[in-house]
Design a protein around this motif. Structure first.
Motif, PDB file in Angstrom:
ATOM      1  N   THR A 472      15.395 -67.073  70.193  1.00 52.69           N
ATOM      2  CA  THR A 472      14.701 -67.783  69.119  1.00 52.69           C
ATOM      3  C   THR A 472      13.758 -68.832  69.689  1.00 52.69           C
ATOM      4  O   THR A 472      12.604 -68.965  69.253  1.00 52.69           O
ATOM      5  N   LYS A 473      14.219 -69.566  70.673  1.00 47.12           N
ATOM      6  CA  LYS A 473      13.405 -70.612  71.299  1.00 47.12           C
ATOM      7  C   LYS A 473      12.228 -70.007  72.059  1.00 47.12           C
ATOM      8  O   LYS A 473      11.089 -70.474  71.949  1.00 47.12           O
ATOM      9  N   TRP A 474      12.467 -68.948  72.834  1.00 42.78           N
ATOM     10  CA  TRP A 474      11.401 -68.345  73.640  1.00 42.78           C
ATOM     11  C   TRP A 474      10.327 -67.716  72.759  1.00 42.78           C
ATOM     12  O   TRP A 474       9.147 -67.788  73.078  1.00 42.78           O
ATOM     13  N   GLN A 475      10.753 -67.074  71.668  1.00 39.62           N
ATOM     14  CA  GLN A 475       9.778 -66.481  70.753  1.00 39.62           C
ATOM     15  C   GLN A 475       8.810 -67.537  70.238  1.00 39.62           C
ATOM     16  O   GLN A 475       7.589 -67.324  70.210  1.00 39.62           O
ATOM     17  N   LEU A 476       9.330 -68.678  69.833  1.00 38.54           N
ATOM     18  CA  LEU A 476       8.491 -69.754  69.325  1.00 38.54           C
ATOM     19  C   LEU A 476       7.575 -70.285  70.418  1.00 38.54           C
ATOM     20  O   LEU A 476       6.373 -70.502  70.194  1.00 38.54           O
ATOM     21  N   ASP A 477       8.120 -70.492  71.621  1.00 35.01           N
ATOM     22  CA  ASP A 477       7.327 -71.041  72.726  1.00 35.01           C
ATOM     23  C   ASP A 477       6.159 -70.122  73.088  1.00 35.01           C
ATOM     24  O   ASP A 477       5.017 -70.581  73.260  1.00 35.01           O
ATOM     25  N   ILE A 478       6.425 -68.830  73.218  1.00 39.24           N
ATOM     26  CA  ILE A 478       5.377 -67.881  73.624  1.00 39.24           C
ATOM     27  C   ILE A 478       4.351 -67.704  72.514  1.00 39.24           C
ATOM     28  O   ILE A 478       3.132 -67.636  72.775  1.00 39.24           O
ATOM     29  N   THR A 479       4.795 -67.655  71.262  1.00 34.72           N
ATOM     30  CA  THR A 479       3.855 -67.517  70.148  1.00 34.72           C
ATOM     31  C   THR A 479       2.937 -68.725  70.063  1.00 34.72           C
ATOM     32  O   THR A 479       1.716 -68.579  69.898  1.00 34.72           O
ATOM     33  N   GLN A 480       3.488 -69.926  70.191  1.00 35.17           N
ATOM     34  CA  GLN A 480       2.664 -71.135  70.151  1.00 35.17           C
ATOM     35  C   GLN A 480       1.696 -71.182  71.332  1.00 35.17           C
ATOM     36  O   GLN A 480       0.536 -71.582  71.173  1.00 35.17           O
ATOM     37  N   LEU A 481       2.152 -70.768  72.504  1.00 33.09           N
ATOM     38  CA  LEU A 481       1.290 -70.751  73.684  1.00 33.09           C
ATOM     39  C   LEU A 481       0.116 -69.796  73.481  1.00 33.09           C
ATOM     40  O   LEU A 481      -1.044 -70.156  73.721  1.00 33.09           O
ATOM     41  N   MET A 482       0.388 -68.588  73.012  1.00 32.56           N
ATOM     42  CA  MET A 482      -0.675 -67.594  72.848  1.00 32.56           C
ATOM     43  C   MET A 482      -1.620 -67.985  71.721  1.00 32.56           C
ATOM     44  O   MET A 482      -2.830 -67.743  71.810  1.00 32.56           O
ATOM     45  N   ASP A 483      -1.104 -68.599  70.669  1.00 30.01           N
ATOM     46  CA  ASP A 483      -1.981 -69.092  69.596  1.00 30.01           C
ATOM     47  C   ASP A 483      -2.902 -70.184  70.128  1.00 30.01           C
ATOM     48  O   ASP A 483      -4.080 -70.261  69.752  1.00 30.01           O
ATOM     49  N   TRP A 484      -2.387 -71.043  70.973  1.00 30.39           N
ATOM     50  CA  TRP A 484      -3.165 -72.141  71.549  1.00 30.39           C
ATOM     51  C   TRP A 484      -4.245 -71.611  72.485  1.00 30.39           C
ATOM     52  O   TRP A 484      -5.387 -72.051  72.460  1.00 30.39           O
ATOM     53  N   LEU A 485      -3.895 -70.615  73.298  1.00 29.40           N
ATOM     54  CA  LEU A 485      -4.860 -70.029  74.234  1.00 29.40           C
ATOM     55  C   LEU A 485      -5.903 -69.199  73.487  1.00 29.40           C
ATOM     56  O   LEU A 485      -7.100 -69.268  73.785  1.00 29.40           O
ATOM     57  N   ASP A 486      -5.453 -68.351  72.567  1.00 26.16           N
ATOM     58  CA  ASP A 486      -6.346 -67.543  71.728  1.00 26.16           C
ATOM     59  C   ASP A 486      -7.336 -66.721  72.544  1.00 26.16           C
ATOM     60  O   ASP A 486      -8.526 -66.652  72.243  1.00 26.16           O
ATOM     61  N   TRP A 487      -6.861 -66.051  73.578  1.00 23.29           N
ATOM     62  CA  TRP A 487      -7.733 -65.263  74.452  1.00 23.29           C
ATOM     63  C   TRP A 487      -8.170 -63.981  73.756  1.00 23.29           C
ATOM     64  O   TRP A 487      -7.405 -63.337  73.034  1.00 23.29           O
ATOM     65  N   SER A 488      -9.409 -63.589  74.010  1.00 25.98           N
ATOM     66  CA  SER A 488      -9.952 -62.394  73.367  1.00 25.98           C
ATOM     67  C   SER A 488      -9.315 -61.114  73.901  1.00 25.98           C
ATOM     68  O   SER A 488      -9.449 -60.053  73.273  1.00 25.98           O
ATOM     69  N   VAL A 489      -8.626 -61.160  75.030  1.00 24.54           N
ATOM     70  CA  VAL A 489      -7.956 -59.975  75.563  1.00 24.54           C
ATOM     71  C   VAL A 489      -6.880 -59.492  74.595  1.00 24.54           C
ATOM     72  O   VAL A 489      -6.492 -58.319  74.617  1.00 24.54           O
ATOM     73  N   TRP A 490      -6.431 -60.371  73.717  1.00 28.19           N
ATOM     74  CA  TRP A 490      -5.409 -59.987  72.733  1.00 28.19           C
ATOM     75  C   TRP A 490      -6.023 -59.540  71.409  1.00 28.19           C
ATOM     76  O   TRP A 490      -5.299 -59.178  70.484  1.00 28.19           O
TER      77      TRP A 490
END
Length: 548
Positions: A472-490
């Motif tokens: 539960t903790k890791w899911q939140l951490d990775i989702t927030q990180l990727m939202d913050w980065l917002d790289w176009s590769v995704w």
């Protein structure tokens, strides 16, 4: 002498030296930075935005997704580069006009007749580049804000439709810096040229077979096929195409022409982007600079696509224009570091791996149990941290109170490898801003991975309840990180498109009349559209004078 010297790339080995020098660098990297701090907790943090902008320059895909540009940079076109201009008459352009990097883009501007002019550059062309979809004429969302600041010192929405005045004013501004023109992007990349006889040579003037305008039928067919509806109504009263005597069969349709200019733009979707234009990373002005206090306030609570420059203060406008004056007159070459390559290395290293880790943590349509899920996530984090996993970074006591400081050397090493060696005395102010952005992004990535590793280190001995808490903790951490980065590769079509489809985001001017969501905004979700024009649409609404 006023002017700028072109980039020279300094190999990393020249900075790091021998193996003993590299060892000294590693020791410094492992001890010279403070523990990673959550970048999202920093007031007015823009490192992720500057990093995104630098890593996206001259790439069609990210600058189509976020059409409002926030960067101006010096650029050059090398000698020997072929450029194109298309029009419906043989009145060769001499001054204040447009060039395309691909002939498909020029061809779309031919009606009735098509004269295609081909040029070669005879020396480096000195240019200014506006990122985003900065040639998306008549749009009022903010795509031309950076150009307005350069010309008038403020946003002029009333001038959005007046391209002739815009090129006149830009070229007038650029005279003091001996600029040859300006790079912008719409369906593909274009160059606004101030003088066609300066630094270029005409190598061919060709009258080529024009495309056929289908007018009303073209529009109505696409309305009826809404999933293919990418094109607006053509302007009326276009001349009939002049096909040569002896021509047989159909000529190119307007629909085919439109699709191919989109395809040409998509050649430059991903890194390395438009390679015929070279960015000088030591001369980049970012409107994400936190020193622009009026824009910090204007950006509050807004997404990246909503943020524009219409609230810039007079003081901040003058600050940016002074910075541009320095950028285009400064002597020297900066450090010579290829910052675009450095940001791309970071995206290459972590982009797909973070996406895979998120997929594992979300566990969609998977038969993994919690133990397997944690084990696979742990394995992926270990893969990403392996080059920085120092043998000394082991917790001293697994049975006592949780002490997370043991991971700090790994996080510091991970966060500093790409930037700790940079020679500060050689960096321009703009390069220092890019370096700070790379450092902030890496600190965030490595900090999140380090936090997960602390939990995962002994997870093979944890009970199911603990493992569920970790997930539960890791899911939140990775989702927030990727939202913050917002790289176009995704940013991609899911599922992937078939062999006769292309992955498409609404691109000016095709797509903005369709696909609006419930709040009236254009839906920028990538979608698959047909890349092969259906045969029925290849038929003209009326035959040309020599078609059969």
């Amino acid at each position: 002498m006023r002017g700028w010297t072109y980039l020279l790339v300094i190999p990393v080995v020249a900075v790091l030296g021998t193996a003993s020098g590299q060892q000294a660098f590693l020791q410094h990297a492992a001890s010279g930075l403070k523990p990673a701090q959550r970048a999202s907790d920093k007031a007015n943090s823009t490192g992720n935005l500057i990093f995104w902008s630098v890593s996206s320059l001259l790439q069609h895909w990210p600058n189509t997704r976020y059409i409002n540009g926030h960067t101006i940079t010096a650029a050059t076109v090398p000698p020997g580069t072929i450029l194109y201009h298309g029009r419906s008459n043989n009145d060769r352009p001499m001054t204040l006009d447009w060039l395309a990097t691909d002939p498909e883009h020029s061809f779309v501007f031919c009606w009735g007749k098509c004269y295609l002019y081909t040029y070669v550059t005879t020396r480096p062309l000195r240019l200014a580049y506006f990122d985003g979809s900065s040639a998306s004429k008549v749009m009022s969302s903010g795509v031309m804000d950076t150009q307005d600041i350069v010309i008038w010192g403020k946003v002029r929405s009333d001038m959005a439709r007046n391209e002739r005045v815009r090129i006149q004013e830009l070229c007038k501004w650029g005279e003091q810096y001996k600029l040859d023109g300006f790079v912008r992007m719409e369906m593909d990349f274009e160059i606004m040229i101030c003088d066609f006889d300066a630094g270029m040579k005409l190598i061919s003037e060709s009258k080529v077979i024009p495309h056929i305008t289908t007018e009303g039928r073209f529009y109505s067919d696409f309305i009826n096929l809404s999933h293919r509806a990418l094109l607006p109504r053509p302007p009326p009263h276009r001349p009939a195409p002049e096909l040569p005597p002896g021509w047989r069969g159909s000529a190119r349709s307007e629909m085919s022409t439109a699709f191919e200019v989109l395809n040409a733009g998509m050649w430059h979707n991903r890194p390395p982007g438009e390679t015929r234009i070279k960015i000088d990373y030591s001369r980049i002005l970012s409107f994400f600079d936190p020193a622009l206090s009026s824009l910090v306030r204007a950006r509050a609570g807004k997404s990246k696509e909503e943020f524009r420059l219409d609230e810039i203060s007079e003081a901040d406008s003058k600050y940016t224009r002074d910075k541009l004056d320095d950028i285009f007159t400064r002597d020297g070459q900066g450090s010579g570091i290829d910052w675009g390559s450095i940001t791309q290395v970071v995206v290459d290293r972590y982009g797909k791996r973070l996406e895979l880790l998120q997929h594992i943590l979300q566990n969609p349509e998977s038969n993994r149990n919690v133990t397997e899920q944690v084990a696979e996530a742990r394995s992926q984090v270990l893969i990403m941290l392996t080059p920085y996993m120092l043998v000394s970074a082991i917790p001293p006591n697994l049975t006592g109170p949780v002490n997370r400081s043991w991971i700090d050397p790994v996080v510091k090493h991970c966060a500093s490898t790409h930037i700790a060696w940079t020679p500060e005395t050689l960096l321009t102010p703009q390069e220092k801003s890019i370096k700070a952005a790379v450092e902030e992004v890496l600190s965030q990535i490595c900090g999140v991975l380090g936090d997960i590793w602390v939990d995962a280190f002994d997870s093979e001995n944890s009970n199911v309840k603990e493992l569920e808490r970790f997930l539960t903790k890791w899911q939140l951490d990775i989702t927030q990180l990727m939202d913050w980065l917002d790289w176009s590769v995704w940013l991609k079509c899911k599922p992937a498109c078939g062999p006769e489809e292309i992955c498409y985001i609404p691109t000016w001017p095709w797509g903005y009349r369709f696909g609006r969501n419930e709040v009236g905004k254009v839906d920028m979700t990538p979608r698959c559209v047909e890349a092969v024009v259906p045969y029925s649409f290849l038929q003209p609404s009326r035959p040309g004078p020599h078609s059969s």
